[in-house]
Design an enzyme around this catalytic site. Structure first.
Site, PDB file in Angstrom:
ATOM      1  N   SER A   1       0.825  -1.207   0.000  1.00  0.00           N
ATOM      2  CA  SER A   1       0.000   0.000   0.000  1.00  0.00           C
ATOM      3  C   SER A   1       0.862   1.261   0.000  1.00  0.00           C
ATOM      4  O   SER A   1       1.889   1.328   0.660  1.00  0.00           O
ATOM      5  CB  SER A   1      -0.898   0.009   1.232  1.00  0.00           C
ATOM      6  OG  SER A   1      -1.626   1.214   1.306  1.00  0.00           O
TER       7      SER A   1
ATOM      8  N   ASN B   1       9.199   9.342   3.277  1.00  0.00           N
ATOM      9  CA  ASN B   1       7.986   9.909   2.700  1.00  0.00           C
ATOM     10  C   ASN B   1       7.082  10.480   3.783  1.00  0.00           C
ATOM     11  O   ASN B   1       6.970   9.940   4.877  1.00  0.00           O
ATOM     12  CB  ASN B   1       7.243   8.863   1.853  1.00  0.00           C
ATOM     13  CG  ASN B   1       6.121   8.192   2.600  1.00  0.00           C
ATOM     14  OD1 ASN B   1       5.026   8.751   2.719  1.00  0.00           O
ATOM     15  ND2 ASN B   1       6.371   7.003   3.120  1.00  0.00           N
ATOM     16  N   SER B   2       6.478  11.595   3.430  1.00  0.00           N
ATOM     17  CA  SER B   2       5.475  12.216   4.281  1.00  0.00           C
ATOM     18  C   SER B   2       4.334  12.694   3.397  1.00  0.00           C
ATOM     19  O   SER B   2       3.960  13.865   3.401  1.00  0.00           O
ATOM     20  CB  SER B   2       6.089  13.386   5.057  1.00  0.00           C
ATOM     21  OG  SER B   2       5.110  14.011   5.857  1.00  0.00           O
TER      22      SER B   2
ATOM     23  N   ASN C   1      -6.543  -0.928   1.905  1.00  0.00           N
ATOM     24  CA  ASN C   1      -5.854  -0.426   3.094  1.00  0.00           C
ATOM     25  C   ASN C   1      -6.631   0.784   3.604  1.00  0.00           C
ATOM     26  O   ASN C   1      -6.876   1.730   2.856  1.00  0.00           O
ATOM     27  CB  ASN C   1      -4.418  -0.045   2.725  1.00  0.00           C
ATOM     28  CG  ASN C   1      -3.624   0.499   3.896  1.00  0.00           C
ATOM     29  OD1 ASN C   1      -3.861   1.609   4.365  1.00  0.00           O
ATOM     30  ND2 ASN C   1      -2.653  -0.266   4.355  1.00  0.00           N
TER      31      ASN C   1
ATOM     32  N   CYS D   1      -1.803   5.379  12.274  1.00  0.00           N
ATOM     33  CA  CYS D   1      -2.409   6.712  12.295  1.00  0.00           C
ATOM     34  C   CYS D   1      -2.614   7.189  13.737  1.00  0.00           C
ATOM     35  O   CYS D   1      -2.843   6.388  14.637  1.00  0.00           O
ATOM     36  CB  CYS D   1      -3.751   6.693  11.575  1.00  0.00           C
ATOM     37  SG  CYS D   1      -3.635   6.091   9.887  1.00  0.00           S
TER      38      CYS D   1
ATOM     39  N   LYS E   1      -1.945  -4.079   9.871  1.00  0.00           N
ATOM     40  CA  LYS E   1      -0.586  -3.673   9.472  1.00  0.00           C
ATOM     41  C   LYS E   1       0.104  -2.991  10.643  1.00  0.00           C
ATOM     42  O   LYS E   1      -0.308  -1.920  11.090  1.00  0.00           O
ATOM     43  CB  LYS E   1      -0.642  -2.739   8.265  1.00  0.00           C
ATOM     44  CG  LYS E   1       0.734  -2.397   7.687  1.00  0.00           C
ATOM     45  CD  LYS E   1       0.604  -1.630   6.387  1.00  0.00           C
ATOM     46  CE  LYS E   1       1.943  -1.424   5.729  1.00  0.00           C
ATOM     47  NZ  LYS E   1       1.832  -0.715   4.426  1.00  0.00           N
TER      48      LYS E   1
ATOM     49  N   GLY F   1      11.903  -3.348   2.317  1.00  0.00           N
ATOM     50  CA  GLY F   1      13.155  -3.376   1.568  1.00  0.00           C
ATOM     51  C   GLY F   1      13.325  -4.534   0.608  1.00  0.00           C
ATOM     52  O   GLY F   1      14.433  -4.817   0.153  1.00  0.00           O
TER      53      GLY F   1
ATOM     54  N   GLY G   1       7.292  -2.682  -1.982  1.00  0.00           N
ATOM     55  CA  GLY G   1       6.928  -1.274  -2.041  1.00  0.00           C
ATOM     56  C   GLY G   1       7.903  -0.398  -2.794  1.00  0.00           C
ATOM     57  O   GLY G   1       7.808  -0.222  -4.007  1.00  0.00           O
TER      58      GLY G   1
END
Length: 306
Positions: free
Chosen positions: A24, A72-73, A102, A132, A167, A246, A267
């Site tokens: 995701s 990443n953001s 997801n 979250c 997850k 990875g 990913g």
């Protein structure tokens, strides 16, 4: 050994033609990648994280390259669960691959509402993103407290008509207790690891590179941490574990399978090579052929400690 190598796996009652699932947040809803590879070849796709309503995400810059990975953001930019259900899911259902939704939210009620909305859809499973912040718990991420994991998992499970994958966040002291909490609350499977919280600094501006200051680290740099956590989780619970972090080649996937993962998610490597899932599937077959294995059960969880 038979000449036929069987890569199929069954996770929580869902059959996958192979154990290679797109992670995701890195595969969107499959539209762009369908121009490069045949999506029918994939075991499954876990779609971009969905929220109840449309989200624009964080301001840029929101991606930063790091040695052997990225930060990443993005901030869960997505069109909202209803738009996905009406416009993106029909596209994905053209292909012979499993579709995992997801979902992410800031309250348990939001997660439950999304599970209910997706209940009559053609998705194959729901993946619960517990990284979250819980606004009712002062912003503490659901996935950093086993009690919160139990609470949200049991609540969503009541509304979930499909198998529920939780997850897990790696930003914890003991991943085993988090996996056990998800299992105790009714999760059908756990997936891990989500990204590791990180930071990059522009030394000339004396400011963080990312507009949001912090971001999630993914890519080859996190693989040793991911393999260790997957091993620990797989030996702490009886439900299936999906491993990620990875993975960029068939040998990487084999490591996770040996550690106890029933399947893997890929990913960041997709950003470098859109055909990487095909390379991973091919690499898995080569490994099994070399060591005369015919079924993934021959290697799953077969790690022997020193």
């Amino acid at each position: 050994m038979s000449n036929n190598i069987d890569l199929s796996v069954n996770i929580a009652g869902i059959s996958f033609k192979n154990p290679v699932i797109m992670a995701s947040g890195t595969y969107g809803f499959g539209h762009e990648y369908s121009e490069y590879i045949d999506l029918n070849t994939l075991g499954g796709i876990s779609v971009k994280g969905l929220t109840l309503k449309e989200r624009k995400g964080n301001p840029p810059p929101r991606i930063a390259e790091t040695p052997a990975g990225i930060l990443n953001s993005v901030g869960l930019q997505n069109p909202g669960v209803e738009v996905f259900k009406k416009h993106d899911l029909p596209f994905l259902k053209q292909f012979d691959t499993r579709v995992i939704a997801n979902i992410a939210g800031n309250t348990i009620e939001e997660y439950c509402e999304m599970a209910e909305i997706l209940g009559d859809s053609e998705i194959d499973a729901i993946e619960l993103n517990v990284s979250c912040p819980n606004v009712k718990a002062g912003g503490l991420a659901f996935g950093t407290d086993p009690l919160l994991i139990e609470e949200i998992t049991s609540a969503v499970k009541r509304y979930c008509k499909q198998p529920l994958i939780v997850k897990l966040s790696p930003n914890v002291g003991d991943i085993k207790s988090m996996a056990r909490a998800a299992e105790a609350a009714g999760a059908d499977c756990v997936s891990l690891i989500n990204t590791i919280l990180g930071m990059a600094i522009d030394i000339h501006r004396k400011k963080p590179v990312l507009a949001n200051n912090f971001g999630g680290l993914s890519g080859p740099a996190v693989k040793p941490v991911a393999v260790r956590m997957v091993y620990e989780a797989a030996h702490a619970v009886k439900i299936p574990v999906i491993g990620m972090g990875g993975i960029a080649c068939g040998d990487d996937a084999v490591e996770f399978l040996l550690a106890g993962a029933a399947a893997v998610m890929v990913g960041t490597a997709n950003f470098i090579n859109p055909a990487v899932p095909l390379d991973i599937i091919s690499g898995l077959k080569e490994y099994m052929k070399k060591y005369r294995y015919s079924n993934l059960k021959d290697i799953t969880g077969k790690l022997e400690l020193n």
